[in-house]
Design a protein around this motif. Structure first.
Motif, PDB file in Angstrom:
ATOM      1  N   GLY A   1       0.798  -1.216   0.000  1.00  0.00           N
ATOM      2  CA  GLY A   1       0.000   0.000   0.000  1.00  0.00           C
ATOM      3  C   GLY A   1       0.834   1.271   0.000  1.00  0.00           C
ATOM      4  N   ARG A   2       0.195   2.370   0.366  1.00  0.00           N
ATOM      5  CA  ARG A   2       0.857   3.665   0.345  1.00  0.00           C
ATOM      6  C   ARG A   2       2.091   3.696   1.236  1.00  0.00           C
ATOM      7  NH1 ARG A   2      -2.453   8.021  -1.568  1.00  0.00           N
ATOM      8  NH2 ARG A   2      -4.558   7.349  -2.129  1.00  0.00           N
ATOM      9  N   SER A   3       2.020   2.988   2.352  1.00  0.00           N
ATOM     10  CA  SER A   3       3.135   3.007   3.305  1.00  0.00           C
ATOM     11  C   SER A   3       4.427   2.482   2.696  1.00  0.00           C
ATOM     12  CB  SER A   3       2.764   2.182   4.543  1.00  0.00           C
ATOM     13  OG  SER A   3       3.775   2.227   5.514  1.00  0.00           O
ATOM     14  N   SER A   4       4.314   1.593   1.712  1.00  0.00           N
ATOM     15  CA  SER A   4       5.509   1.001   1.117  1.00  0.00           C
ATOM     16  C   SER A   4       6.310   2.015   0.293  1.00  0.00           C
ATOM     17  CB  SER A   4       5.126  -0.180   0.226  1.00  0.00           C
ATOM     18  OG  SER A   4       4.431   0.253  -0.932  1.00  0.00           O
ATOM     19  N   ILE A   5       5.675   3.073  -0.136  1.00  0.00           N
ATOM     20  CA  ILE A   5       6.355   4.076  -0.965  1.00  0.00           C
ATOM     21  C   ILE A   5       7.556   4.653  -0.232  1.00  0.00           C
ATOM     22  CG2 ILE A   5       6.114   6.309  -2.124  1.00  0.00           C
ATOM     23  CD1 ILE A   5       3.084   5.564  -2.472  1.00  0.00           C
ATOM     24  N   GLU A   6       7.385   4.953   1.045  1.00  0.00           N
ATOM     25  CA  GLU A   6       8.477   5.535   1.825  1.00  0.00           C
ATOM     26  C   GLU A   6       9.636   4.554   1.972  1.00  0.00           C
ATOM     27  OE1 GLU A   6       8.719   8.658   2.804  1.00  0.00           O
ATOM     28  OE2 GLU A   6       6.786   9.045   1.834  1.00  0.00           O
ATOM     29  N   PHE A   7       9.320   3.272   2.071  1.00  0.00           N
ATOM     30  CA  PHE A   7      10.395   2.293   2.255  1.00  0.00           C
ATOM     31  C   PHE A   7      11.262   2.168   1.008  1.00  0.00           C
ATOM     32  CE2 PHE A   7      12.161  -2.045   2.211  1.00  0.00           C
ATOM     33  CZ  PHE A   7      12.873  -2.007   3.408  1.00  0.00           C
ATOM     34  N   TRP A   8      10.648   2.220  -0.179  1.00  0.00           N
ATOM     35  CA  TRP A   8      11.379   1.966  -1.418  1.00  0.00           C
ATOM     36  C   TRP A   8      11.938   3.232  -2.069  1.00  0.00           C
ATOM     37  CZ3 TRP A   8      12.680  -2.754  -1.372  1.00  0.00           C
ATOM     38  CH2 TRP A   8      11.804  -3.781  -1.024  1.00  0.00           C
ATOM     39  N   THR A   9      11.770   4.394  -1.434  1.00  0.00           N
ATOM     40  CA  THR A   9      12.279   5.635  -2.025  1.00  0.00           C
ATOM     41  C   THR A   9      13.004   6.478  -0.985  1.00  0.00           C
ATOM     42  OG1 THR A   9      10.223   6.854  -1.572  1.00  0.00           O
ATOM     43  CG2 THR A   9      10.397   5.748  -3.719  1.00  0.00           C
ATOM     44  N   LYS A  10      13.712   7.473  -1.479  1.00  0.00           N
ATOM     45  CA  LYS A  10      14.326   8.486  -0.614  1.00  0.00           C
ATOM     46  C   LYS A  10      13.960   9.852  -1.171  1.00  0.00           C
ATOM     47  CE  LYS A  10      18.666   7.763  -3.154  1.00  0.00           C
ATOM     48  NZ  LYS A  10      20.046   7.240  -3.052  1.00  0.00           N
ATOM     49  N   ASN A  11      13.925  10.842  -0.301  1.00  0.00           N
ATOM     50  CA  ASN A  11      13.497  12.182  -0.703  1.00  0.00           C
ATOM     51  C   ASN A  11      14.674  13.021  -1.178  1.00  0.00           C
ATOM     52  OD1 ASN A  11      10.817  11.714  -0.047  1.00  0.00           O
ATOM     53  ND2 ASN A  11      11.047  12.476   2.039  1.00  0.00           N
ATOM     54  N   LYS A  12      14.517  13.683  -2.326  1.00  0.00           N
ATOM     55  CA  LYS A  12      15.469  14.701  -2.778  1.00  0.00           C
ATOM     56  C   LYS A  12      14.789  16.062  -2.657  1.00  0.00           C
ATOM     57  CE  LYS A  12      18.565  14.359  -6.054  1.00  0.00           C
ATOM     58  NZ  LYS A  12      19.260  14.222  -7.371  1.00  0.00           N
ATOM     59  N   LYS A  13      15.417  16.949  -1.890  1.00  0.00           N
ATOM     60  CA  LYS A  13      14.859  18.279  -1.656  1.00  0.00           C
ATOM     61  C   LYS A  13      15.650  19.323  -2.443  1.00  0.00           C
ATOM     62  CE  LYS A  13      15.513  16.356   1.902  1.00  0.00           C
ATOM     63  NZ  LYS A  13      15.826  14.946   2.280  1.00  0.00           N
ATOM     64  N   THR A  14      14.952  20.127  -3.222  1.00  0.00           N
ATOM     65  CA  THR A  14      15.593  21.139  -4.054  1.00  0.00           C
ATOM     66  C   THR A  14      14.989  22.510  -3.765  1.00  0.00           C
ATOM     67  OG1 THR A  14      15.880  19.495  -5.800  1.00  0.00           O
ATOM     68  CG2 THR A  14      16.169  21.800  -6.425  1.00  0.00           C
ATOM     69  N   THR A  15      15.855  23.504  -3.573  1.00  0.00           N
ATOM     70  CA  THR A  15      15.402  24.875  -3.376  1.00  0.00           C
ATOM     71  C   THR A  15      15.971  25.731  -4.509  1.00  0.00           C
ATOM     72  OG1 THR A  15      15.422  24.563  -0.975  1.00  0.00           O
ATOM     73  CG2 THR A  15      15.335  26.828  -1.792  1.00  0.00           C
ATOM     74  N   THR A  16      15.114  26.491  -5.197  1.00  0.00           N
ATOM     75  CA  THR A  16      15.567  27.288  -6.345  1.00  0.00           C
ATOM     76  C   THR A  16      15.129  28.736  -6.213  1.00  0.00           C
ATOM     77  OG1 THR A  16      13.577  26.705  -7.594  1.00  0.00           O
ATOM     78  CG2 THR A  16      15.503  25.308  -7.904  1.00  0.00           C
TER      79      THR A  16
END
Length: 489
Positions: A462-477
């Motif tokens: 389900g939705r919860s699995s998304i966090e396990f299989w990904t990492k966040n990239k944060k960009t400021t422009t």
């Protein structure tokens, strides 16, 4: 294409889009249905895992560069192939796992449903963008981890791998799956169908083996995350070893699910649901009913349960357990409970199915007057056996449930919304059922327990699995000249 009717099936690893058979050591694959050898599975070593990891690393470069909408196209086609080959896939599950055909088909149908969730991910996984101050924009994107691995159990050779394969790959990862050495056949066919669906070589790999290859997966420096489903004992080891190697890990363990039955429960519905929960898949599922906690006067419901369970025919209504060792272990639990004063209302020991005399069958078993201190009340049986513990009131029943080390599922059978709410709020389990014997959430809701039924953060589906299989990239422009010069400059 594999022929599931042939006498022997050659099990191979699948690496870089090609089947390989380089191992020098093999184990027999035994069908629980009749005790016959149906193939041999290779016991892979670290060198073979290295080849799979290298293939996955190479494939990751181009696969992760595709958009998520491009990646899901493979699984649209793959879902159609699962549907087109459902009879063949169901036969494989039945042959290697011992399920009835109806149970095997339901498992493949669940795999199809899991694919349906995966192809919806482009509508769910959306980047966050916000103008945080005039001319300054912040953005968060979900990025794949890299090479990931999944270690699957014997009891669901098709469904459990699909808890992880579609989501992890659609999210941009490349993958290595290690099936149980007891049931390696289904994953070979999955590999063929994924390739037919257009999945690039190296994105999905299968490495067979036993304890050694599990340890190699946990230790391999190029594998970023590991999921595991199996016993709690092994789940703890895998979690500790994988995280010690600085990986993400989500390890699902065993269960001891309690169904609390109140006197006002609907007799027909309760009896049929409890019996189906404890006997479905021969009790070899982490959501099976293992303990019924009867509150006050519930003999009328217990009598109906015995009548329903007695009509279940082994080999037809209930399949085989996975091995001769499992059969002996389950029957030993029953015998010990009887020796310790429990009453056997329905005895499934020494079950023999005509024409399959060498198969591994245990008939539905109902044991009354079990006390919380008995081993059969505390330990995972993993067979078609339910123990009945009697209590005087609901709070005493909840206390029995709360004392379990596990926390996968709990359920209550009642017509009272107020009493049901007490259980919903106080049961120490991750998945709760009201008048439902197997409270498995359907997609997009996630699957996962509490306590010693799960190690790690988040859930596996389900939705919860998304966090396990990904990492966040944060960009400021910042592009506009008029943007204020401040600490964000």
């Amino acid at each position: 294409m594999m022929n599931v009717l042939q006498e022997q099936l050659e099990v191979k690893n699948f690496i870089g889009g090609v089947f390989h058979n380089e191992s020098s050591e093999f184990l027999s694959v035994i069908s629980p249905l009749d005790g016959k050898e149906i193939g041999k599975v290779p016991m892979s070593d670290g060198k073979i895992l290295d080849k799979a990891v290298n293939a996955a690393k190479k494939a990751f470069v181009s696969w992760s560069a595709k958009t998520i909408k491009e990646r899901v196209q493979v699984f649209f086609r793959y879902r159609s192939l699962l549907e087109a080959h459902i009879e063949e896939l169901s036969d494989l599950v039945r042959l290697e796992g011992g399920k009835t055909y109806q149970e095997a088909k339901a498992e493949v149908e669940k795999a199809i449903e899991l694919c349906e969730f995966a192809v919806s991910l482009p509508q769910i996984v959306q980047h966050e963008i916000q103008e945080v101050s005039r001319g300054v924009e912040c953005r968060v994107e979900k990025k794949p981890l890299g090479v990931v691995a999944s270690i699957s159990p014997f009891n669901f050779p098709s469904m459990v791998p699909h808890w992880t394969i579609p989501n992890a790959i659609v999210l941009g990862n490349t993958m290595i799956v290690k099936p149980s050495e007891k049931v390696p056949l289904s994953l070979m066919r999955v590999a063929e169908l994924l390739k037919e669906a257009g999945l690039p070589d190296g994105v999905f790999n299968v490495v067979n083996g036993g304890k050694e290859i599990v340890e190699e997966i946990c230790d391999h420096p190029a594998i970023e995350a590991v999921s595991f489903v199996g016993s709690t004992t092994v789940a703890k080891i895998v979690y500790q070893r994988a995280t010690n190697s600085l990986k993400r890990c989500l390890a699902l363990g065993g269960a001891k699910n309690h169904l609390i039955v109140l006197p006002d429960a609907d007799v027909e519905m309760t009896a049929s649901n409890v019996v189906a929960s404890m006997s479905g898949c021969a009790g070899q599922r982490c959501m099976a009913a293992s303990v019924m906690v009867g509150v006050d006067q519930v003999d009328h419901i217990i009598n109906k349960m015995v009548a329903v369970a007695r009509d279940i025919i082994p080999g037809d209504g209930v399949g085989a357990v996975i091995s001769e060792e499992a059969k002996k272990r389950i029957e030993t639990y029953i015998t010990n409970a009887e020796k310790n004063g429990a009453k056997i209302l329905l005895d499934g020991r020494n079950t023999i199915v005509k024409g399959k005399e060498k198969g591994f069958y245990v008939g539905p078993t109902i044991i009354d007057y079990v006390t919380p201190d008995m081993e059969i009340a505390k330990e995972e049986i993993f067979g078609p056996v339910i123990s009945i513990i009697r209590t005087n009131d609901l709070q005493e029943a909840i206390k029995v449930e709360n004392t379990s080390n596990y926390g996968n599922a709990a359920a209550v059978f009642t017509q009272s919304g107020a009493l049901a709410k007490e259980v919903m709020e106080q049961a120490s389990a991750g998945m709760i059922g009201v008048n439902i014997g197997v409270p498995v959430p359907r997609e997009p809701f996630p699957f996962g327990g509490w306590n010693e039924s799960k190690f790690g953060v988040g859930d596996i589906t389900g939705r919860s699995s998304i966090e396990f299989w990904t990492k966040n990239k944060k960009t400021t422009t910042k592009w506009h000249k008029q943007a204020q010069v401040n600490w964000m400059s």
